[in-house]
Design an enzyme around this catalytic site. Structure first.
Site, PDB file in Angstrom:
ATOM      1  N   LYS A  14      33.630   9.644  64.283  1.00  0.00           N
ATOM      2  CA  LYS A  14      32.151  10.086  64.399  1.00  0.00           C
ATOM      3  C   LYS A  14      30.927   9.188  63.834  1.00  0.00           C
ATOM      4  O   LYS A  14      30.309   8.826  64.541  1.00  0.00           O
ATOM      5  CB  LYS A  14      32.102  11.484  63.548  1.00  0.00           C
ATOM      6  CG  LYS A  14      33.094  12.456  64.052  1.00  0.00           C
ATOM      7  CD  LYS A  14      32.917  13.910  63.251  1.00  0.00           C
ATOM      8  CE  LYS A  14      33.005  13.914  61.987  1.00  0.00           C
ATOM      9  NZ  LYS A  14      34.413  13.828  61.558  1.00  0.00           N
ATOM     10  N   ARG A  89      29.886  22.368  61.586  1.00  0.00           N
ATOM     11  CA  ARG A  89      31.023  22.352  61.065  1.00  0.00           C
ATOM     12  C   ARG A  89      31.673  23.552  60.928  1.00  0.00           C
ATOM     13  O   ARG A  89      32.720  23.815  60.933  1.00  0.00           O
ATOM     14  CB  ARG A  89      31.487  21.782  59.793  1.00  0.00           C
ATOM     15  CG  ARG A  89      31.898  20.208  59.831  1.00  0.00           C
ATOM     16  CD  ARG A  89      31.876  19.758  58.366  1.00  0.00           C
ATOM     17  NE  ARG A  89      32.890  18.633  58.269  1.00  0.00           N
ATOM     18  CZ  ARG A  89      32.645  17.227  58.165  1.00  0.00           C
ATOM     19  NH1 ARG A  89      31.401  16.893  58.301  1.00  0.00           N
ATOM     20  NH2 ARG A  89      33.394  16.467  58.245  1.00  0.00           N
ATOM     21  N   ARG A 128      40.466   3.448  54.781  1.00  0.00           N
ATOM     22  CA  ARG A 128      39.124   3.322  54.465  1.00  0.00           C
ATOM     23  C   ARG A 128      38.822   3.424  53.007  1.00  0.00           C
ATOM     24  O   ARG A 128      38.131   2.846  52.252  1.00  0.00           O
ATOM     25  CB  ARG A 128      38.332   4.282  55.051  1.00  0.00           C
ATOM     26  CG  ARG A 128      36.745   4.390  54.698  1.00  0.00           C
ATOM     27  CD  ARG A 128      36.058   5.325  55.705  1.00  0.00           C
ATOM     28  NE  ARG A 128      36.012   6.552  55.456  1.00  0.00           N
ATOM     29  CZ  ARG A 128      35.546   7.422  56.325  1.00  0.00           C
ATOM     30  NH1 ARG A 128      34.467   7.351  57.075  1.00  0.00           N
ATOM     31  NH2 ARG A 128      35.877   8.755  56.113  1.00  0.00           N
ATOM     32  N   ARG A 134      35.433   5.940  48.459  1.00  0.00           N
ATOM     33  CA  ARG A 134      35.226   7.406  48.620  1.00  0.00           C
ATOM     34  C   ARG A 134      36.681   8.128  48.219  1.00  0.00           C
ATOM     35  O   ARG A 134      37.646   7.887  48.629  1.00  0.00           O
ATOM     36  CB  ARG A 134      35.356   7.613  50.290  1.00  0.00           C
ATOM     37  CG  ARG A 134      33.698   7.693  50.465  1.00  0.00           C
ATOM     38  CD  ARG A 134      33.648   8.022  52.068  1.00  0.00           C
ATOM     39  NE  ARG A 134      34.028   9.352  52.455  1.00  0.00           N
ATOM     40  CZ  ARG A 134      33.728   9.678  53.851  1.00  0.00           C
ATOM     41  NH1 ARG A 134      32.829   9.229  54.713  1.00  0.00           N
ATOM     42  NH2 ARG A 134      34.307  11.022  54.033  1.00  0.00           N
ATOM     43  N   ARG A 146      41.505  18.337  54.404  1.00  0.00           N
ATOM     44  CA  ARG A 146      40.212  18.254  55.034  1.00  0.00           C
ATOM     45  C   ARG A 146      40.727  18.514  56.718  1.00  0.00           C
ATOM     46  O   ARG A 146      39.755  19.098  57.249  1.00  0.00           O
ATOM     47  CB  ARG A 146      39.455  16.700  55.142  1.00  0.00           C
ATOM     48  CG  ARG A 146      38.847  16.681  53.698  1.00  0.00           C
ATOM     49  CD  ARG A 146      38.748  15.240  53.414  1.00  0.00           C
ATOM     50  NE  ARG A 146      37.906  14.348  54.293  1.00  0.00           N
ATOM     51  CZ  ARG A 146      37.733  12.837  54.380  1.00  0.00           C
ATOM     52  NH1 ARG A 146      38.765  12.498  53.534  1.00  0.00           N
ATOM     53  NH2 ARG A 146      37.083  12.333  54.965  1.00  0.00           N
TER      54      ARG A 146
HETATM   55  P1  B4P Z   1      34.880   8.409  60.758  1.00  0.00           P
HETATM   56  O1  B4P Z   1      35.534   9.537  61.639  1.00  0.00           O
HETATM   57  O2  B4P Z   1      33.698   7.947  61.475  1.00  0.00           O
HETATM   58  O3  B4P Z   1      34.538   9.142  59.506  1.00  0.00           O
HETATM   59  P2  B4P Z   1      33.478  10.189  58.981  1.00  0.00           P
HETATM   60  O4  B4P Z   1      32.374  10.430  60.165  1.00  0.00           O
HETATM   61  O5  B4P Z   1      33.236   9.583  57.619  1.00  0.00           O
HETATM   62  O6  B4P Z   1      34.011  11.430  58.989  1.00  0.00           O
HETATM   63  P3  B4P Z   1      34.345  12.497  57.841  1.00  0.00           P
HETATM   64  O7  B4P Z   1      34.733  13.704  58.605  1.00  0.00           O
HETATM   65  O8  B4P Z   1      35.650  11.842  57.101  1.00  0.00           O
HETATM   66  O9  B4P Z   1      33.262  12.739  56.722  1.00  0.00           O
HETATM   67  P4  B4P Z   1      31.824  13.228  56.525  1.00  0.00           P
HETATM   68  O10 B4P Z   1      31.156  12.160  55.924  1.00  0.00           O
HETATM   69  O11 B4P Z   1      31.425  13.917  57.828  1.00  0.00           O
HETATM   70  O12 B4P Z   1      35.920   7.326  60.629  1.00  0.00           O
HETATM   71  C1  B4P Z   1      36.738   7.135  59.583  1.00  0.00           C
HETATM   72  C2  B4P Z   1      37.679   5.743  59.668  1.00  0.00           C
HETATM   73  O13 B4P Z   1      38.225   5.487  60.641  1.00  0.00           O
HETATM   74  C3  B4P Z   1      36.407   4.682  59.190  1.00  0.00           C
HETATM   75  O14 B4P Z   1      36.948   3.812  58.256  1.00  0.00           O
HETATM   76  C4  B4P Z   1      36.646   3.764  60.575  1.00  0.00           C
HETATM   77  O15 B4P Z   1      36.419   2.512  60.455  1.00  0.00           O
HETATM   78  C5  B4P Z   1      37.944   4.009  61.255  1.00  0.00           C
HETATM   79  N1  B4P Z   1      37.962   4.101  62.667  1.00  0.00           N
HETATM   80  C6  B4P Z   1      37.139   4.991  63.489  1.00  0.00           C
HETATM   81  N2  B4P Z   1      37.230   4.499  64.796  1.00  0.00           N
HETATM   82  C7  B4P Z   1      38.434   3.793  64.567  1.00  0.00           C
HETATM   83  C8  B4P Z   1      39.291   3.435  65.955  1.00  0.00           C
HETATM   84  N3  B4P Z   1      39.337   3.531  67.148  1.00  0.00           N
HETATM   85  N4  B4P Z   1      40.460   2.619  65.406  1.00  0.00           N
HETATM   86  C9  B4P Z   1      40.659   2.169  64.281  1.00  0.00           C
HETATM   87  N5  B4P Z   1      40.031   2.888  63.177  1.00  0.00           N
HETATM   88  C10 B4P Z   1      38.804   3.506  63.374  1.00  0.00           C
HETATM   89  O16 B4P Z   1      32.055  14.457  55.659  1.00  0.00           O
HETATM   90  C11 B4P Z   1      32.432  14.352  54.316  1.00  0.00           C
HETATM   91  C12 B4P Z   1      32.720  15.574  53.499  1.00  0.00           C
HETATM   92  O17 B4P Z   1      31.276  15.911  53.453  1.00  0.00           O
HETATM   93  C13 B4P Z   1      33.394  16.640  54.326  1.00  0.00           C
HETATM   94  O18 B4P Z   1      34.721  16.621  53.999  1.00  0.00           O
HETATM   95  C14 B4P Z   1      32.527  17.771  53.563  1.00  0.00           C
HETATM   96  O19 B4P Z   1      33.060  18.098  52.412  1.00  0.00           O
HETATM   97  C15 B4P Z   1      31.291  17.340  53.516  1.00  0.00           C
HETATM   98  N6  B4P Z   1      30.364  17.929  54.609  1.00  0.00           N
HETATM   99  C16 B4P Z   1      29.762  16.793  55.665  1.00  0.00           C
HETATM  100  N7  B4P Z   1      29.076  17.503  56.410  1.00  0.00           N
HETATM  101  C17 B4P Z   1      29.335  19.056  56.291  1.00  0.00           C
HETATM  102  C18 B4P Z   1      28.880  20.113  56.995  1.00  0.00           C
HETATM  103  N8  B4P Z   1      28.237  20.098  58.122  1.00  0.00           N
HETATM  104  N9  B4P Z   1      29.226  21.389  56.180  1.00  0.00           N
HETATM  105  C19 B4P Z   1      29.913  21.495  55.223  1.00  0.00           C
HETATM  106  N10 B4P Z   1      30.393  20.189  54.592  1.00  0.00           N
HETATM  107  C20 B4P Z   1      30.074  19.332  55.010  1.00  0.00           C
END
Ligand code: B4P
Length: 190
Positions: A14, A89, A128, A134, A146
């Protein structure tokens, strides 16, 4: 106004793909994960509360994230559109978002749902975790929690957007460029 929900399990790409969509379509990026991490970095009360949930791989309470999004929407009234990354979410969050957008007469255009196999999610997040520092990416049991929380509380959102004709499933396996191309094709038709 173009309002996109970028959806998918943790590690689906994302945040990665949001970068590309911002550049291609000139949208404002609203990532609740990034907003929460900046509250943690600033040592605010909200950040401290959020950290206790995030470190365990649990969702932060709805009222906290809804409040953050509300204030961002209010302070960006001139935006061309938004990418909501990691929000909503829960169904409660989706309903609150619809209500907030209705006040501005600008609905969600589509939900882009990145589909990735579980083992690939775990591999991406663990790799990552080695460089990002993180806490929630460094422990496999937190990552698995998660993913379980996603399946239980977040996945039902597909059934919220589907009847409105707003759900678009996107294959999230492959290179970042390949996935960006798939997203561009779908968004180009909005
Ligand atoms: P991403 O999938 O981009 O990770 P993210 O956006 O950080 O999602 P995530 O769900 O983990 O965290 P968020 O900050 O939303 O990528 C992951 C990795 O994969 C990266 O290192 C990237 O380089 C790699 N990658 C991507 N595409 C690739 C490909 N094609 N090939 C290989 N590698 C690739 O949330 C974190 C926490 O915050 C949640 O667990 C929750 O506790 C809280 N939170 C956030 N939003 C919330 C909400 N709306 N409600 C309640 N809690 C919330």
């Amino acid at each position: 106004m173009l309002n996109l929900v970028l959806f998918g399990p943790p590690g689906a790409g994302k945040g990665t793909q949001a970068e590309f969509l911002i550049n291609s379509f000139g949208l404002n990026h609203l990532s609740t994960g990034d907003l929460l991490r900046s509250e943690i970095a600033a040592g605010t009360e909200l950040g401290l509360e959020a950290k206790s949930y995030m470190d365990k791989g649990e969702l932060v309470p709805d009222e906290v994230v809804i409040g953050m999004i509300k204030s961002k929407l209010e302070s960006n009234k001139d935006a061309k559109g938004f990418i909501f990354d990691g929000f909503p979410r829960t169904v409660e969050q989706a309903k609150a978002l619809d209500k907030l957008l209705k006040e501005n007469d600008t609905p969600i255009s589509g939900m882009l749902s990145l589909e990735v196999e579980k083992q690939e999610l775990i591999n991406r997040l663990l790799s990552r975790g080695k460089v990002s520092g993180r806490a929630d990416d460094q422990d496999q049991s937190v990552i698995e929690n998660r993913i379980n929380v996603y399946n239980k509380k977040t996945l039902p959102l597909i059934e919220y957007y589907k009847p409105q004709g707003k759900h678009f499933g996107i294959n999230g396996m492959g290179t970042i460029e390949e996935i960006a191309g798939r997203l561009k094709e779908v968004v180009g038709k909005f």
